[in-house]
Design an enzyme around this catalytic site. Structure first.
Site, PDB file in Angstrom:
ATOM      1  CG  LEU A  10      -1.926  -1.128   1.332  1.00  0.00           C
ATOM      2  CD1 LEU A  10      -2.787  -0.961   2.582  1.00  0.00           C
ATOM      3  CD2 LEU A  10      -2.811  -1.206   0.094  1.00  0.00           C
ATOM      4  CD  GLN A  12       6.932   7.619  -3.217  1.00  0.00           C
ATOM      5  OE1 GLN A  12       7.796   7.388  -2.358  1.00  0.00           O
ATOM      6  NE2 GLN A  12       7.066   8.598  -4.095  1.00  0.00           N
ATOM      7  CG  ASP A  34       0.956  -2.262   3.729  1.00  0.00           C
ATOM      8  OD1 ASP A  34       1.120  -2.002   4.941  1.00  0.00           O
ATOM      9  OD2 ASP A  34       1.550  -1.639   2.828  1.00  0.00           O
ATOM     10  CE1 TYR A 142      14.627   3.157   4.491  1.00  0.00           C
ATOM     11  CE2 TYR A 142      16.089   4.880   3.699  1.00  0.00           C
ATOM     12  CZ  TYR A 142      15.132   3.910   3.458  1.00  0.00           C
ATOM     13  OH  TYR A 142      14.698   3.697   2.173  1.00  0.00           O
ATOM     14  CE  LYS A 146      15.721   0.151   2.945  1.00  0.00           C
ATOM     15  NZ  LYS A 146      14.865  -0.876   2.361  1.00  0.00           N
TER      16      LYS A 146
HETATM   17  P1  NAD Z   1       6.322   3.489   1.996  1.00  0.00           P
HETATM   18  O1  NAD Z   1       6.651   4.028   3.340  1.00  0.00           O
HETATM   19  O2  NAD Z   1       5.531   4.343   1.086  1.00  0.00           O
HETATM   20  O3  NAD Z   1       5.566   2.095   2.134  1.00  0.00           O
HETATM   21  C1  NAD Z   1       6.006   1.115   3.009  1.00  0.00           C
HETATM   22  C2  NAD Z   1       4.839   0.228   3.341  1.00  0.00           C
HETATM   23  O4  NAD Z   1       5.292  -0.733   4.294  1.00  0.00           O
HETATM   24  C3  NAD Z   1       3.664   0.982   3.996  1.00  0.00           C
HETATM   25  O5  NAD Z   1       2.483   0.779   3.256  1.00  0.00           O
HETATM   26  C4  NAD Z   1       3.563   0.379   5.393  1.00  0.00           C
HETATM   27  O6  NAD Z   1       2.226   0.214   5.859  1.00  0.00           O
HETATM   28  C5  NAD Z   1       4.226  -0.973   5.192  1.00  0.00           C
HETATM   29  N1  NAD Z   1       4.741  -1.542   6.444  1.00  0.00           N
HETATM   30  C6  NAD Z   1       5.308  -0.903   7.491  1.00  0.00           C
HETATM   31  N2  NAD Z   1       5.575  -1.772   8.474  1.00  0.00           N
HETATM   32  C7  NAD Z   1       5.201  -3.002   8.033  1.00  0.00           C
HETATM   33  C8  NAD Z   1       5.210  -4.302   8.590  1.00  0.00           C
HETATM   34  N3  NAD Z   1       5.667  -4.525   9.821  1.00  0.00           N
HETATM   35  N4  NAD Z   1       4.738  -5.324   7.829  1.00  0.00           N
HETATM   36  C9  NAD Z   1       4.255  -5.116   6.592  1.00  0.00           C
HETATM   37  N5  NAD Z   1       4.177  -3.897   6.027  1.00  0.00           N
HETATM   38  C10 NAD Z   1       4.662  -2.850   6.735  1.00  0.00           C
HETATM   39  O7  NAD Z   1       7.694   3.038   1.318  1.00  0.00           O
HETATM   40  P2  NAD Z   1       8.058   2.991  -0.229  1.00  0.00           P
HETATM   41  O8  NAD Z   1       8.509   4.335  -0.599  1.00  0.00           O
HETATM   42  O9  NAD Z   1       6.981   2.363  -1.010  1.00  0.00           O
HETATM   43  O10 NAD Z   1       9.368   2.077  -0.167  1.00  0.00           O
HETATM   44  C11 NAD Z   1       9.388   0.733  -0.562  1.00  0.00           C
HETATM   45  C12 NAD Z   1      10.812   0.243  -0.469  1.00  0.00           C
HETATM   46  O11 NAD Z   1      11.644   1.043  -1.316  1.00  0.00           O
HETATM   47  C13 NAD Z   1      11.424   0.339   0.935  1.00  0.00           C
HETATM   48  O12 NAD Z   1      12.305  -0.721   1.140  1.00  0.00           O
HETATM   49  C14 NAD Z   1      12.219   1.618   0.870  1.00  0.00           C
HETATM   50  O13 NAD Z   1      13.282   1.621   1.786  1.00  0.00           O
HETATM   51  C15 NAD Z   1      12.704   1.592  -0.554  1.00  0.00           C
HETATM   52  N6  NAD Z   1      13.066   2.909  -1.049  1.00  0.00           N
HETATM   53  C16 NAD Z   1      12.127   3.858  -1.264  1.00  0.00           C
HETATM   54  C17 NAD Z   1      12.509   5.105  -1.711  1.00  0.00           C
HETATM   55  C18 NAD Z   1      11.520   6.194  -1.957  1.00  0.00           C
HETATM   56  O14 NAD Z   1      11.914   7.327  -2.237  1.00  0.00           O
HETATM   57  N7  NAD Z   1      10.216   5.925  -1.898  1.00  0.00           N
HETATM   58  C19 NAD Z   1      13.856   5.366  -1.951  1.00  0.00           C
HETATM   59  C20 NAD Z   1      14.799   4.395  -1.683  1.00  0.00           C
HETATM   60  C21 NAD Z   1      14.389   3.140  -1.258  1.00  0.00           C
HETATM   61  N1  SER Z   2      13.425   8.357  -0.244  1.00  0.00           N
HETATM   62  C1  SER Z   2      14.023   7.606   0.830  1.00  0.00           C
HETATM   63  C2  SER Z   2      14.051   8.401   2.078  1.00  0.00           C
HETATM   64  O1  SER Z   2      14.146   9.603   1.968  1.00  0.00           O
HETATM   65  C3  SER Z   2      15.415   7.187   0.448  1.00  0.00           C
HETATM   66  O2  SER Z   2      15.572   5.873   0.758  1.00  0.00           O
HETATM   67  O3  SER Z   2      14.018   7.832   3.127  1.00  0.00           O
END
Ligand code: NAD
Ligand code: SER
Length: 315
Positions: A10, A12, A34, A142, A146
């Site tokens: 759910l 981003q 989720d 964080y 990672k």
């Molecule tokens: P997000 O925060 O939008 O979504 C994370 C989801 O994980 C949420 O819907 C939350 O409800 C769920 N969650 C939290 N705790 C949980 C648990 N215990 N069990 C199951 N679900 C749980 O994150 P995102 O941006 O979609 O990121 C997805 C992945 O990509 C992550 O590993 C993040 O570190 C990585 N990432 C994202 C970005 C970014 O800019 N969005 C950048 C670098 C890496």
């Molecule tokens: N967009 C992410 C953050 O700012 C990078 O992993 O946490």
């Protein structure tokens, strides 16, 4: 990749990845999961399960029920939220990753795809054109989680032959689902506020430069890496991937080409220190050479599409 589980679906990235995976592999082949019950609209789109990744049993039950062979593991606590609650970030990001790997090993999962982040780098890492192999000494929980995830994934590959793959994502920019508490969230929030109010107060300095990527490229990264021939992969869980780098001021200027009335002020908060510890740009030649990664969006194309789509969404 017959039966796919997406954790954190759910969020981003997950909310858009699930749609694209279902287009490619079929609606019923992709189980979204989720922590909470989603809107009825999301429930109608395909199979959905509640999975808490901090519970190994919770993952196992769904893997067994749906005969899962591939996991896109996206559940995580991002950088800013993680600094406000490091214990939660440790639990979800490190224990959650360990649980996914253990279920993968035990249930003979064929492939696990898991994003790492530019947060794996730290203040001692070279900031420009940051190499794939370099200093990984992050200053946030964080980031620590990672690096641990990358190392654990590489370990499970070497030790157990579990096919775990991952990329270090830059900040992801998108219009469908708001970001979940990261440091790069300003690069999304500025678009919403530009359209809604014509002004934005940015929580990092105007000269803050970070690597960013538009969501369609991020989805392509995950789907292409998942399909890449393992024979060509010299890395596993730690590919740099890059698309664009810009300062907060440069992003504001790009938006002002379309919304000239936008006024941006800068009031750095605790997230400035996190941003300052990350690279400005990345060398992603390993991803380009080993599985053909190439971005489609630059700042101009991304900005035009973001404003077009958000104007429709916010009408
Ligand atoms: P997000 O925060 O939008 O979504 C994370 C989801 O994980 C949420 O819907 C939350 O409800 C769920 N969650 C939290 N705790 C949980 C648990 N215990 N069990 C199951 N679900 C749980 O994150 P995102 O941006 O979609 O990121 C997805 C992945 O990509 C992550 O590993 C993040 O570190 C990585 N990432 C994202 C970005 C970014 O800019 N969005 C950048 C670098 C890496
Ligand atoms: N967009 C992410 C953050 O700012 C990078 O992993 O946490």
């Amino acid at each position: 990749m017959k039966n796919i589980l997406v954790t954190g679906a759910l969020g981003q990235i997950g909310s858009e990845l699930v749609v694209e995976l279902r287009k490619k592999y079929g609606r019923n082949s992709v189980v979204a999961s989720d922590l909470k019950t989603p809107d009825p609209e999301v429930m109608k789109e395909g199979p959905y399960e509640i999975v808490d990744v901090t519970s190994r049993t919770s993952i196992e039950n769904v893997v067994d029920k749906h005969k899962i062979d591939t996991i896109f593991h996206l559940a995580a606590i991002l950088s800013a939220k993680g600094e406000q609650n490091p214990q939660l970030a440790f639990n979800v990001n490190i224990i959650g990753m360990y649980n996914v790997l253990e279920v993968g090993r035990d249930r003979k999962i064929q492939k696990i795809i898991v994003p790492s982040s530019i947060a794996a780098f730290g203040p001692d890492t070279p900031k420009d054109n940051t190499p794939n192999e370099t200093i990984l000494r992050p200053s946030t929980m964080y980031g620590v989680s990672k690096v641990a995830g990358e190392l654990l994934g590489n370990y499970y590959f070497t030790k157990y032959g579990l096919d775990v793959r991952g990329v270090r994502f830059p900040g992801i920019i998108s219009w469908k689902t708001p970001p979940g508490g990261g440091t790069t969230d300003y690069a999304v929030a500025i678009f919403y506020d530009a359209i809604k109010y014509g002004k934005y107060e940015c929580f990092v300095r105007e000269d803050t430069v970070l690597p960013m990527m538009y969501m369609p490229d991020a989805i392509k990264v995950l789907m292409d890496l998942a399909e890449a021939d393992i024979k060509n992969l010299k890395h596993h869980c730690d590919y740099n991937v890059a698309a664009m780098s810009f300062s907060a001021k440069e992003l504001a200027a790009e938006i002002q080409k379309i919304i000239p009335e936008l006024k941006v002020t800068y009031k750095p908060d605790f997230r400035q220190k996190i941003a300052d510890s990350w690279p400005r740009s990345l060398d992603d030649s390993a991803a380009r050479n080993e599985w053909g990664w190439k971005p489609e969006y630059d700042i101009k194309k991304m900005t035009e599409e973001m404003i077009r789509e958000l104007k429709k969404k916010l009408k």
